[in-house]
Design a protein around this motif. Structure first.
Motif, mmCIF file in Angstrom:
data_model
loop_
_atom_site.group_PDB
_atom_site.id
_atom_site.type_symbol
_atom_site.label_atom_id
_atom_site.label_comp_id
_atom_site.label_asym_id
_atom_site.label_seq_id
_atom_site.Cartn_x
_atom_site.Cartn_y
_atom_site.Cartn_z
ATOM 1 N N GLY B 129 -14.538 5.934 -1.114
ATOM 2 C CA GLY B 129 -14.000 4.070 -1.864
ATOM 3 C C GLY B 129 -14.606 3.941 -3.042
ATOM 4 N N LEU B 130 -15.919 3.264 -2.968
ATOM 5 C CA LEU B 130 -16.376 3.040 -4.060
ATOM 6 C C LEU B 130 -15.620 3.550 -5.325
ATOM 7 N N LEU B 159 -4.869 -2.286 -5.231
ATOM 8 C CA LEU B 159 -5.925 -2.615 -4.619
ATOM 9 C C LEU B 159 -5.264 -4.577 -4.874
ATOM 10 N N ALA B 160 -4.283 -5.246 -5.826
ATOM 11 C CA ALA B 160 -4.440 -6.682 -5.529
ATOM 12 C C ALA B 160 -3.407 -7.435 -4.830
ATOM 13 N N ASP B 161 -2.445 -6.192 -4.718
ATOM 14 C CA ASP B 161 -0.889 -6.799 -3.660
ATOM 15 C C ASP B 161 -0.822 -6.451 -2.295
ATOM 16 N N PRO B 162 -0.919 -7.336 -2.130
ATOM 17 C CA PRO B 162 -1.103 -6.787 0.008
ATOM 18 C C PRO B 162 -0.116 -6.073 0.592
ATOM 19 N N ASP B 163 0.927 -5.289 -0.362
ATOM 20 C CA ASP B 163 1.759 -4.312 0.293
ATOM 21 C C ASP B 163 1.720 -3.290 -0.477
ATOM 22 N N THR B 164 0.813 -3.043 -1.568
ATOM 23 C CA THR B 164 0.696 -1.930 -1.643
ATOM 24 C C THR B 164 -0.883 -1.367 -1.473
ATOM 25 N N ALA B 168 -3.601 2.433 -1.225
ATOM 26 C CA ALA B 168 -4.902 3.065 -2.401
ATOM 27 C C ALA B 168 -5.452 3.598 -1.553
ATOM 28 N N LEU B 169 -5.226 3.516 -0.314
ATOM 29 C CA LEU B 169 -6.025 4.339 1.096
ATOM 30 C C LEU B 169 -5.422 5.208 0.880
ATOM 31 N N VAL B 170 -4.744 5.542 1.164
ATOM 32 C CA VAL B 170 -4.140 7.305 1.269
ATOM 33 C C VAL B 170 -3.902 7.948 0.371
ATOM 34 N N VAL B 171 -4.264 7.106 -0.951
ATOM 35 C CA VAL B 171 -4.448 8.121 -2.330
ATOM 36 C C VAL B 171 -5.613 8.370 -1.755
ATOM 37 N N ALA B 172 -6.949 8.132 -1.032
ATOM 38 C CA ALA B 172 -8.128 8.367 -1.819
ATOM 39 C C ALA B 172 -8.157 9.442 -0.621
ATOM 40 N N SER B 173 -7.181 8.584 0.548
ATOM 41 C CA SER B 173 -8.118 9.896 1.834
ATOM 42 C C SER B 173 -6.926 11.113 1.600
ATOM 43 N N TYR B 238 -12.761 4.227 9.397
ATOM 44 C CA TYR B 238 -13.302 2.746 9.037
ATOM 45 C C TYR B 238 -14.182 2.847 8.053
ATOM 46 N N ASP B 239 -14.965 3.555 7.660
ATOM 47 C CA ASP B 239 -16.276 2.942 6.275
ATOM 48 C C ASP B 239 -15.226 3.229 4.827
ATOM 49 N N LEU B 240 -14.253 4.536 4.903
ATOM 50 C CA LEU B 240 -13.282 4.754 3.289
ATOM 51 C C LEU B 240 -12.708 2.858 3.629
ATOM 52 N N VAL B 241 -12.414 2.184 4.429
ATOM 53 C CA VAL B 241 -11.518 0.697 4.526
ATOM 54 C C VAL B 241 -12.558 -0.357 3.977
ATOM 55 N N ILE B 242 -14.093 -0.354 4.856
ATOM 56 C CA ILE B 242 -15.199 -1.232 3.996
ATOM 57 C C ILE B 242 -15.307 -1.007 3.078
ATOM 58 N N ALA B 243 -15.494 0.783 1.587
ATOM 59 C CA ALA B 243 -15.804 0.047 0.913
ATOM 60 C C ALA B 243 -14.844 -0.017 0.085
#
Lengths: 409, 300
Positions: B129-130, B159-164, B168-173, B238-243
């Motif tokens: 996440g980081l 990351l700055a746009d609430p719609d997108t 970013a989480l999808v890409v990371a996962s 959970y931890d991915l979102v937090i980071a």
């Protein structure tokens, strides 16, 4: 030797180590002061406690919420800590009501606390008509911090009203700086929102809305006006604000890239760590429109109810250590707070601290900050709403105000 | 009674050491029953009460669930779970399978490539996440690097746009899980009968059709296993979102698990958090559906 007996031996040794030698007076303190200036401050207290002959068991937890959760789990599990670092408010009230806290009334009377602790602080130490805590220090909330260098360059003076704030911000933007430093975390946005509502509504409105939770105040046009003002502020924020922590955000002021930040006076720890001096490198004023009030957060060492007489003795010693005038002064110097005792001499205060201590001495009306006057559940809902309003630009101020009113039934 | 027989047989079969597997199993069973199902029932009970900081036992019916449904933040969290689940799983599955097929075509340095693609899985979710937060940060990440190189119109501020931000989480996962899918699918592909390949070659079927219509359909069970593993990943992300986003901007990347934890510990609202947990339990239970379907098919 069988395997079982070897295991048993280990187990016995382990339990022995856990129990340890029973010290006469020890205190097990759950706290969340882990940043640089915070841990320095808690160590001042720990050292004073050790100097008085006690044994200090440090149970540090990463943040306030977790500290409260850990303390409550331990109480529920039958191994309560001796003391918990907390703030006054609904959480402490609930714990007192459940019988988790110790009534310090007899000590208070014997030692005449009402003579050395100002009434406002004494009230914060009191929950359900019992004195359950001793004060570590007080922090001001409704501050606006600014970079002196940028203000001089843009030829502006600190704004005194919200319309003035917008003018000042425009001039700073024209001078090529970021006018408002804010990290896009919901609580930081809500911190600004509280200042806006306090400034637009004034002390009486603050009393009605945040202290009395008056539905009429929550439904008043001031709230919609507040959301409109908040929307306007978005034009003055830099691109990297999303998710930035408050102290990273302060870094923008430290390096003179951004001009202003709304945050509590614990921010002084960040400035001093970077070698910046109050009044020379950075300035402080009360947030626009909040000249007449001083919002305060009180750090309390709350004392739990326990049966073991040895632990009670340890708690008594802790209470004495906290209220020791030298310790009170040293702690507030270290943390940038105002001492909880009114009879201690605090010389050499910086201009910001002086303004704070004058306010507490009666220069303006003193209130508890919003995080203490609203329940954590209510504050959470407000924070969610303000955070959503900030990110969702299609949400109108009227919609937000309607939903705001719904949080105060 | 089988119950009374079991220990007797255990004793006679066991060597002298006194090791009693049946006792170990009973201990395990008790721990699961008490800790797991006990907590589960207790949470269910609390979700029907008006508990705040301290558990209360005053039943208020389904008030907490009603408030939950009316809370915009909870609805956002549920939608996000679906987005993360659908796109994250589909993406990992597609990319992982593609990588597996490419590796299966006898590439050079297969071992090295396999390790490289599998490596993200070995990283802690917090580090994942980081790392992605830094990469996607508009001020310090990819955007600023490319702009610094002269591509001044380049724009990457997910990351700055609430719609997108949720993507970013999808890409990371996807980045994290594709390697896992690849390794499982590769094992599956290696298990395909060589006779099938001979037949494919004899018939002169083009490669893409061979995979799409013959090989992959025969790996249905392998694919289903991947999906179940990925689903478990999504529910516990959970931890991915937090980071990565801490749920922001606003609460646009909140997930049900984060909502529950925040309300348990931060908001001193055990009642509402318990209600959220019960709904999450429902989500988890629904994960079992594909698993049960496979089992039934396997038996048939």
């Amino acid at each position: 030797m069988t395997r079982a007996s070897v295991f048993g031996g280990f187990l016995a040794a382990g339990l022995g180590a856990l129990a340890g030698p029973a010290s006469a007076q020890s205190v097990d303190v759950v706290h969340y002061w882990t940043s640089k200036s915070e841990s320095r401050t808690i160590n001042i207290l720990a050292d004073a406690y050790k100097a008085k002959g006690g044994r200090w068991i440090d149970s540090a937890v990463a943040n306030f919420d977790e500290a409260v959760a850990v303390a409550n789990s331990r109480i529920a599990g039958g191994t309560p800590p001796s003391a918990i670092l907390m703030n006054p408010g609904s959480t402490l009230d609930e714990m007192t009501e459940a019988g988790y806290m110790r009534d310090l009334g007899d000590i208070a009377e014997r030692e005449g606390w009402s003579k050395v602790v100002p009434p406002f602080v004494l009230e914060k130490m009191t929950s359900n008509d019992q004195i359950v805590a001793v004060p570590l220090g007080l922090h001001g909330a409704n501050w606006l911090w600014y970079s002196k260098k940028i203000f001089e360059e843009a030829k502006v003076a600190p704004p005194r009203t919200w319309p003035e704030f917008l003018e000042v911000a425009d001039k700073i933007k024209a001078a090529g700086y970021v006018p408002l430093a804010v990290g896009g975390e919901n609580w930081q946005i809500n911190y600004i929102m509280s200042s806006i509502l306090s400034g637009l509504g004034g002390p009486d409105f603050y009393q009605k809305l945040y202290v009395e939770h008056d539905p009429a105040a929550a439904a008043s046009p001031v709230v919609a006006e507040g959301f409109e003002t908040l929307r306007k502020l978005q034009a003055y924020v830099d691109e990297g604000s999303v998710g930035r922590s408050w102290n990273e955000t302060t870094g923008l002021l430290v390096t003179d890239r951004a001009a202003m930040q709304f945050i509590g006076d614990y921010v002084k720890g960040e400035f001093s760590a970077a070698g910046k001096v109050a009044g020379t490198d950075y300035g402080c004023v009360l947030a626009p429109g909040t000249e007449g009030m001083y919002q305060v957060y009180t750090d309390l060492m709350t004392i739990t109810a326990v049966d073991d007489p040895d632990v009670v003795k340890g708690q008594d010693l802790l209470v004495a250590a906290v209220l020791d005038p030298t310790v009170e002064v040293d702690m507030s110097r270290s943390k940038g707070s105002t001492p909880g005792r009114s009879d201690v001499v605090s010389e050499g205060l910086d201009p910001c601290a002086r303004l704070g201590s004058e306010s507490l001495a009666g220069a303006r009306k003193v209130f508890s900050g919003p995080y203490e006057t609203l329940s954590s559940d209510q504050m959470g809902q407000v924070t969610d709403l303000v955070g959503q309003f900030w990110t969702d630009r299609s949400m109108t101020a009227e919609d937000a105000a309607t939903r705001f009113a719904a949080i105060f039934p | 009674m089988t119950r009374s027989k079991a220990p007797a047989r255990g004793l006679s079969d066991m060597p002298e050491s006194g090791f009693r597997p049946d006792l170990v199993a009973i201990g395990f069973f008790l721990v699961v029953a008490l800790v797991f199902y006990g907590s589960l029932l207790w949470t269910g009970y609390l979700s029907l009460t008006n508990s705040r900081l301290i558990p209360s036992y005053e039943i208020v019916g389904f008030d907490q669930f009603a408030r939950l449904v009316a809370t915009p933040r909870w609805r956002t969290a549920c939608v996000n779970l679906v987005i993360l689940g659908a796109f994250g799983i589909a993406g990992s599955l597609a990319l992982g399978t593609l990588l597996a097929i490419l590796l299966d075509r006898d590439v050079r340095a297969e071992g090295l490539l396999r390790s490289i693609f599998l490596h993200p899985l070995a990283l802690s979710l917090v580090i994942t996440g980081l790392a992605w937060r830094w990469l996607l940060d508009p001020v310090t990440g990819i955007q600023s690097v490319l702009r610094g190189l002269g591509w001044s119109s380049f724009h990457l501020d997910w990351l700055a746009d609430p719609d997108t931000a949720i993507y970013a989480l999808v890409v990371a996962s996807i980045w994290r899980s594709s390697g896992l899918v690849m390794i499982i699918m590769l094992a599956g592909l290696r298990g395909v009968d060589t006779d099938i390949w001979k037949a494919i070659r004899l018939e002169g079927i083009p490669l893409w059709r061979a995979y799409a219509q013959i090989v992959l359909p025969s790996l249905k069970l392998t694919i289903a296993s991947c999906i179940i593993l990925l689903m478990a990943d999504v529910v516990r992300s959970y931890d991915l979102v937090i980071a990565l986003t801490k749920g922001g901007p606003g609460f646009s990347t909140d997930l049900p698990a984060k909502f529950a934890v925040d309300h348990f510990f931060g908001r001193a609202n055990i009642g509402l958090a318990s209600a959220a947990s019960v709904v999450i339990l429902g989500f988890v239970a629904s994960l079992l559906v594909p698993y049960l379907l496979i089992q039934r098919k396997g038996r048939a």
